[in-house]
Design a protein around this motif. Structure first.
Motif, PDB file in Angstrom:
ATOM      1  N   PRO A 100       0.836  -1.209   0.000  1.00 51.90           N
ATOM      2  CA  PRO A 100       0.000   0.000   0.000  1.00 51.90           C
ATOM      3  C   PRO A 100       0.876   1.267   0.000  1.00 51.90           C
ATOM      4  CG  PRO A 100      -0.649  -1.515   1.747  1.00 51.90           C
ATOM      5  CD  PRO A 100       0.673  -1.971   1.240  1.00 51.90           C
ATOM      6  N   ARG A 134       0.654   5.668   0.494  1.00 50.20           N
ATOM      7  CA  ARG A 134      -0.174   6.643   1.201  1.00 50.20           C
ATOM      8  C   ARG A 134      -0.911   7.595   0.262  1.00 50.20           C
ATOM      9  NH1 ARG A 134      -0.422   8.476   6.214  1.00 50.20           N
ATOM     10  NH2 ARG A 134       1.356   7.229   6.873  1.00 50.20           N
ATOM     11  N   ARG A 135      -0.212   8.136  -0.751  1.00 49.11           N
ATOM     12  CA  ARG A 135      -0.794   9.291  -1.455  1.00 49.11           C
ATOM     13  C   ARG A 135      -0.341   9.350  -2.907  1.00 49.11           C
ATOM     14  NH1 ARG A 135       1.484  14.807  -1.421  1.00 49.11           N
ATOM     15  NH2 ARG A 135      -0.153  16.340  -1.915  1.00 49.11           N
ATOM     16  N   ARG A 137      -8.092   4.021  -6.290  1.00 55.81           N
ATOM     17  CA  ARG A 137      -7.461   3.664  -5.008  1.00 55.81           C
ATOM     18  C   ARG A 137      -7.338   2.148  -4.851  1.00 55.81           C
ATOM     19  NH1 ARG A 137     -10.611   8.094  -3.266  1.00 55.81           N
ATOM     20  NH2 ARG A 137     -12.334   6.719  -2.679  1.00 55.81           N
ATOM     21  N   ASN A 168      -3.907   0.376  -4.945  1.00 60.76           N
ATOM     22  CA  ASN A 168      -3.619   0.164  -3.514  1.00 60.76           C
ATOM     23  C   ASN A 168      -3.027   1.433  -2.901  1.00 60.76           C
ATOM     24  OD1 ASN A 168      -3.517  -1.147  -1.074  1.00 60.76           O
ATOM     25  ND2 ASN A 168      -1.726  -2.404  -1.593  1.00 60.76           N
ATOM     26  N   ARG A 176      -4.012   4.955  -0.521  1.00 55.96           N
ATOM     27  CA  ARG A 176      -4.960   5.433   0.475  1.00 55.96           C
ATOM     28  C   ARG A 176      -5.712   6.688   0.039  1.00 55.96           C
ATOM     29  NH1 ARG A 176      -4.465   3.567   5.814  1.00 55.96           N
ATOM     30  NH2 ARG A 176      -4.155   1.327   5.686  1.00 55.96           N
ATOM     31  N   SER A 177      -4.996   7.651  -0.555  1.00 55.31           N
ATOM     32  CA  SER A 177      -5.668   8.913  -0.903  1.00 55.31           C
ATOM     33  C   SER A 177      -5.166   9.450  -2.237  1.00 55.31           C
ATOM     34  CB  SER A 177      -5.428   9.969   0.183  1.00 55.31           C
ATOM     35  OG  SER A 177      -4.062  10.331   0.226  1.00 55.31           O
ATOM     36  N   LEU A 195       0.450   1.166   7.016  1.00 57.76           N
ATOM     37  CA  LEU A 195      -0.076   0.517   5.813  1.00 57.76           C
ATOM     38  C   LEU A 195       0.313  -0.956   5.747  1.00 57.76           C
ATOM     39  CD1 LEU A 195       0.730   3.286   3.188  1.00 57.76           C
ATOM     40  CD2 LEU A 195      -1.386   2.944   4.467  1.00 57.76           C
TER      41      LEU A 195
END
Length: 1187
Positions: free
Chosen positions: A879, A881-882, A905, A909, A911-912, A1015
């Motif tokens: 994963p 993050r961004r 997303r 994979n 998050r944002s 994550l």
């Protein structure tokens, strides 16, 4: 719908055979014709192949093109008659009979009897009809074999007579000469095909001969070179090339003066005078020598000028020599031609790489000789040409010195006579490759043969004009190749001195003064008084017609010749329906025909003869639309050869992969743009792998989940109406509906323009989007994870787009679309019996350009992000993050962070997702010219424009993006002319952090690659789900199969794994469709059928799959029976004995309550799901957690 097997078990060839059987049983093709008989006619002309050979890839390609177009036209509201045709006459048939019977001469045919010979030909014409029909049907082509036409049919031949009669009435037929390869052994002309069959290396004489120039101040002579001395008695002209330099030189010893091409001066013999010799047009004794040499007079030799043998008197261009007269070498033709012949003419076929640069012309014995003399009015068209050689290859009476001599035997005598006249400059021998008659083994000659012509040159301008009224794909074949051929069209020889063909309908008196042309059987019967039932030679050659001038003039007999088979095939639009004797209204209402298609080689064949005859008859082109394909070559680029075995037989490829993949492979190649294709079997396999298997898997996924939903809901699935589906709030539903409408619109537009090569790539892209975007991103909805109502909407959407795409693809892949349709149509009452009876989708639905563009950009974003991950070795299971998406289009950014954000997303994979519409924050801009758009347009200015575009400032680039155009170096450049490239630039506030970016010139993606411990657990959960799904697949489970999934920690400290399972419980349950159960809940009686052990990031565990197990609340069961323990146990046994899926369906149908009153001696009770019994261990666990 019936269940379907896995893709790896789906045999495309076997399914196609089943569809062929279905079509045969239901008479699907005949039904289509019946269903459309009231619709407007779409006339398609099918060029007839010879049935004496087997079909090959070229035939399959042309047949596929024809089938696609005619199927499409039928589905768009037309009645399309498709009658197969056979070319029955001509050389290929006679060739086989000659080989079979050992016939080597024309006389042998006459002795045998033309009737017997022709019946032998008739007997083999349809030899391979069975193989043709099997192959054509096997590749999916719908065409009528039962009502086929044959060029040997009485009606067809009569229409050919009518065509000829019309041409004769219009003054477009005349009798003249055609220089052709001629066999003196067989006493017959040969086709170019036959002439190329038997070349041999032989020695022939080569001579240089002088022709004294009249009124030349230097008493000079032209020098010509030839390897056929026997043609010298027929010389009528000398030919030079206007642009070549020629020199006049004089021998310093002999005084002989010659004119030759400057570049060929070295070929003159060295001028040496010997004792007893005097100066003349001959160069001493050397002219009489028989020096042997290999090669030709094109070989290297010592330059006689450099040897001081000759002095140069003057140099002129060939154009200055034109018109000069010379003394004839022989006097046989002086009387007829003294005022018009024996002069110099010019033509570009003359070269200076052999001979002397001066060509001697004998128009009766050379194609170029005849053409040049005709163009310079030395001879005329018509029967007046004197041919000095008879049918046996011997000189006629007029050639008094050599009469009766065979031409090759006369060579030596002619050379001696030329030497005697003092005209032999040089002699020798040449070894070269020369054509021989393949039957008599005698050398062939070129000889003017009496022939019948169509005066094409009279209508040349009309031909060019009519060509402009036609539409060709690709257009360059029409505008260049065919246009050039028409502009240089020559009168067409339509007669052949053969036996098996449509006889020329010309009856002529013995003196040639009276001629009657038959344009119908009726006319022949009326004039002859005889009944006519067959028009072949042996059935009508005996028929005579009384002379209209009176009995004393005898009778008229038919001329011996038959039609060139190209005349028959060019007459096909009229003859195949027996026009004008039948079908007059049908023809006249629909002429010109709507469509023809054949290979590029037919630009000088069938396309040409169609155009010539239709223009001559009606002043129109024969067709409106034409697709011209290239040639299918072997994989090595060579011609396909049975002898070399350099290609796989079509049957082998079809048996391995199916006909549909072969069709799509051929159509989706450069060959439909008139380019050549190197056929490779693996290319067909790639179509199966990249197109049909993903397409099939999308269909299978639909069927599996429809069946699952039917089981779960205990009711048949009925797809939601398309008009309701268009109101769906799901963005991917909106997108695929729009994409489907765009597909229909595009295919209609391109098919109406006959651009098959643009349609197939678009179709393939659509199928790729359907399988890899809609199905892939919608798996949760399609599997029912978001509720049954949403699932039904998604399945209905998938059903409708699959059905629509099948209807769109039906003309291209008739088998596979029929396979899918036959199952899909079971969900509708009143559906057509075959997909090929359906109307082509009309279109007109809503097209959302914004959502289509946004999804397209979304896929770019996903691809760019994947590239960044790969570059940094960050697999999708890790994963992040961004992600920041940079683009100036605010609407797109709203879509990518809003309605499309969930898909991005999950797929990446991440998050944002953040957006940025300021390209300058993350990128520097630069401009690059688009060379493909500007190269031809700018020409020499391209270099200056390139330099200035690359030097554009940031302000200039922004202004260009805003205005849509910019002027550079006096050239106005628009959006498609300049590409704006965004190179990643790390912002100051993120400097030093782990970030990277990638763009494609349109959108820029920035990924935050910094590791984040928070994550970690999401990554582990994703891996666990992946292992479960793979185990399900390995166990052979279908999506509708309900199983229990258990996990057992194997570590000493299981708390780490449990922490992941707890924190990611909702994700895992959502992904696998059920809770992930602790192993200690596995019932002892559970049927375990799959188990695997895994280790992820130092976490080891075992995954177990088992059949579902009922869980009972025994206390509740006791209450049902007032505490009767035995009755409660009986109920347990009864419920465990029931089929699980039927029991579940019964609970669903009764809203979770069922009545059990069938247990003997046990009272009737009402059992409630979730209170008395739980259908799975997972249901029981969730119930306890809820409490």
């Amino acid at each position: 719908m019936d269940d379907v097997c896995e893709g790896k078990d789906f045999s495309f060839p076997e399914q196609e055979l089943k569809i062929l059987d279905l079509w045969s049983r239901t008479r699907a093709f005949e039904t289509q014709l019946e269903l459309t008989k009231h619709l407007p006619e779409y006339v398609f002309y099918d060029g007839p192949p010879f049935a004496t050979g087997l079909p090959h890839y070229g035939h399959i390609l042309a047949g596929t093109i024809k089938d696609i177009v005619t199927r499409y036209q039928s589905m768009t509201g037309h009645h399309v008659t498709r009658r197969f045709g056979w070319d029955c006459h001509g050389l290929p048939v006679e060739f086989e009979i000659d080989q079979k019977l050992g016939i080597r001469t024309r006389k042998e045919v006459i002795d045998m009897g033309i009737g017997k010979y022709n019946e032998e030909c008739r007997g083999i014409v349809m030899r391979y009809v069975g193989e043709w029909e099997r192959t054509v049907r096997r590749v999916g082509r719908w065409v009528d074999f039962e009502n086929d036409y044959k060029t040997m049919d009485l009606g067809f031949m009569e229409s050919v007579w009518w065509v000829f009669g019309q041409l004769y009435e219009k003054g477009l037929v005349y009798r003249g000469f055609k220089v052709m390869p001629y066999s003196t052994g067989l006493k017959t002309p040969m086709s170019n095909f036959e002439a190329n069959m038997n070349y041999k290396d032989v020695d022939d004489p080569e001579v240089m001969v002088s022709f004294r120039i009249i009124d030349d101040p230097h008493n000079a002579s032209f020098v010509a070179w030839t390897t056929t001395p026997w043609t010298l008695p027929s010389n009528l002209a000398l030919c030079v090339k206007a642009s070549l330099p020629y020199v006049k030189v004089r021998g310093k010893f002999s005084g002989a003066t010659f004119v030759v091409a400057k570049a060929r001066l070295s070929q003159l013999p060295v001028d040496k005078i010997k004792e007893g010799k005097t100066a003349s047009g001959s160069v001493g004794d050397r002219a009489g020598s028989k020096s042997k040499s290999k090669g030709s007079s094109g070989r290297e030799a010592k330059n006689p000028v450099e040897d001081d043998s000759y002095e140069e008197l003057e140099e002129v261009f060939g154009s200055s020599l034109v018109g000069k007269k010379y003394e004839p070498l022989f006097e046989y033709f002086i009387e007829e031609f003294k005022d018009i012949a024996f002069r110099v003419v010019a033509d570009d076929y003359v070269t200076d790489d052999s001979g002397t640069g001066i060509v001697h012309c004998a128009p009766a014995f050379g194609e170029d000789d005849y053409r040049v003399c005709l163009a310079n009015e030395i001879i005329e068209k018509g029967p007046g040409l004197i041919v000095a050689v008879d049918d046996d290859g011997c000189f006629i009476e007029k050639i008094t010195d050599f009469k009766g001599q065979y031409i090759k035997d006369a060579n030596e005598a002619i050379i001696k006579e030329v030497q005697k006249k003092g005209r032999l400059v040089k002699r020798g021998s040449i070894r070269h490759s020369y054509p021989f008659c393949w039957r008599s083994e005698k050398p062939l000659i070129y000889r003017a043969v009496p022939s019948w012509f169509v005066a094409v040159e009279q209508i040349k301008d009309q031909l060019v004009e009519n060509n402009q009224k036609t539409y060709w794909v690709p257009d360059f074949v029409k505008e260049k190749r065919f246009h050039n051929w028409l502009e240089n069209a020559r009168d067409w020889v339509i007669s052949r001195s053969r036996f098996w063909g449509t006889p020329l309908p010309i009856w002529m008196s013995e003196d040639g003064e009276e001629l009657v042309v038959m344009d119908s059987i009726r006319k022949l019967e009326e004039l002859s008084g005889e009944k006519v039932t067959d028009l072949h030679r042996h059935m009508i050659d005996h028929i005579t017609i009384p002379s209209a001038r009176g009995p004393e003039f005898g009778v008229l007999r038919r001329v011996d010749d038959v039609f060139d088979c190209w005349f028959e095939s060019g007459s096909m639009p009229y003859a195949y329906i027996h026009y004008p004797f039948e079908n007059t209204e049908l023809f006249e209402r629909n002429f010109p025909g709507h469509f023809v298609a054949e290979g590029i080689d037919q630009t000088r064949g069938w396309f040409y003869t169609l155009m010539v005859l239709s223009t001559a008859l009606f002043g129109k082109p024969a067709f409106r639309n034409l697709i011209c394909n290239g040639l299918v070559l072997a994989g090595d680029g060579k011609k396909m050869s049975k002898k070399l075995r350099n290609y796989p037989p079509p049957s082998e490829v079809i048996d391995a992969y199916g006909a549909d993949p072969l069709r799509l492979y051929l159509i989706n190649s450069p060959i439909v743009r008139a380019e050549n294709l190197r056929f490779k079997k693996e290319g067909v396999y790639n179509v199966v792998r990249d197109v049909f298997l993903p397409w099939y898997n999308a269909y299978r996924f639909l069927v599996q989940n429809v069946r699952r939903l039917e089981i779960e809901c205990s009711e048949s699935f009925v797809p939601t109406n398309q008009s309701i589906l268009e109101m769906s709030s799901n963005v991917l539903d909106q997108w695929i509906n729009s994409a489907t409408e765009s597909l229909v619109h595009f295919v209609r537009q391109e098919m109406d323009a006959y651009r098959l090569y643009t349609v197939v790539p678009y179709l393939l892209k659509y199928l790729d989007n359907l399988t890899n975007i809609y199905v892939r991103f919608n798996r949760k909805r399609l599997k029912g994870r978001t509720g049954n109502d949403d699932c039904k909407t998604a399945l209905s959407t998938l059903y409708n787009v699959l059905m629509t795409s099948c209807e769109v693809m039906a003309p291209f892949t008739p088998f596979f679309t029929e396979v899918l349709y036959q199952n899909l149509r079971k969900l509708y009452d009143g559906a057509e019996e075959s997909i090929h009876h359906c109307r082509f989708p009309q279109g007109g639905g809503k097209i959302g350009e914004r959502i289509e563009q946004s999804v397209s950009r979304m896929m770019k974003v996903i691809d760019l992000a994947r590239n960044i991950r790969e570059r940094h070795n960050k697999p999708l299971k890790t994963p992040l993050r961004r992600m920041v998406v940079v683009h100036p289009d605010v609407d797109f950014l709203d879509d990518i962070t809003g309605i499309l954000g969930e898909y991005v997303r999950e797929e990446l994979n991440i998050r944002s997702i953040d957006s940025c519409n300021d390209p300058l924050k993350f990128a520097s801009l630069r401009a690059e010219p688009v060379f493909s758009a500007l190269g031809k347009r700018l020409g020499k200015s391209m270099q200056v424009v390139t330099k200035e575009v690359r030097a554009m400032s940031l302000e200039a680039i922004l202004a260009f993006e805003n205005d849509g155009e910019v002027t550079i170096a006096a050239h106005c450049l628009k959006q498609g002319d300049i590409k704006i490239i965004r190179d990643f630039k790390c912002p100051d506030d993120l400097a030093g952090k782990e970030i990277d970016a990638e763009g494609d010139g349109d959108v820029l993606v920035v990924l935050d690659l910094q590791p984040d411990e928070s994550l970690f657990e999401a990554g582990i959960a994703r891996e666990i789900v992946n292992r479960i799904q793979k185990l399900r697949k390995k166990a052979g489970l279908e999506p509708a199969d309900v199983v229990e999934v258990y996990i057992k920690p194997l570590d000493d400290a299981p708390s780490s794994l449990q922490r992941v399972l707890d924190s990611q419980e909702h994700y895992i349950r959502d992904a696998i469709g059920s809770p992930l159960l602790p192993f200690d809940l596995l019932p002892s009686e559970a049927a375990v059928f799959a188990e695997e052990t895994h280790s992820i990031s130092d976490l080891s565990f075992t995954i177990t799959l088992s059949r579902t197990s009922l869980v009972f609340d025994f206390k509740s069961l006791l209450k049902l029976y007032g505490g009767n323990n035995e009755h409660a146990h009986c109920l347990e046994v009864y419920l465990l004995s029931r089929d699980y899926y039927n029991l579940r369906a019964e609970f669903q149908a009764a809203q979770g309550k069922i009545k059990v009153d069938c247990i003997e001696n046990v009272p009737s009770v009402e059992v409630v799901k979730g209170q008395h019994v739980f259908l799975t261990v997972g249901d029981h666990l969730l119930s306890k957690q809820a409490d």
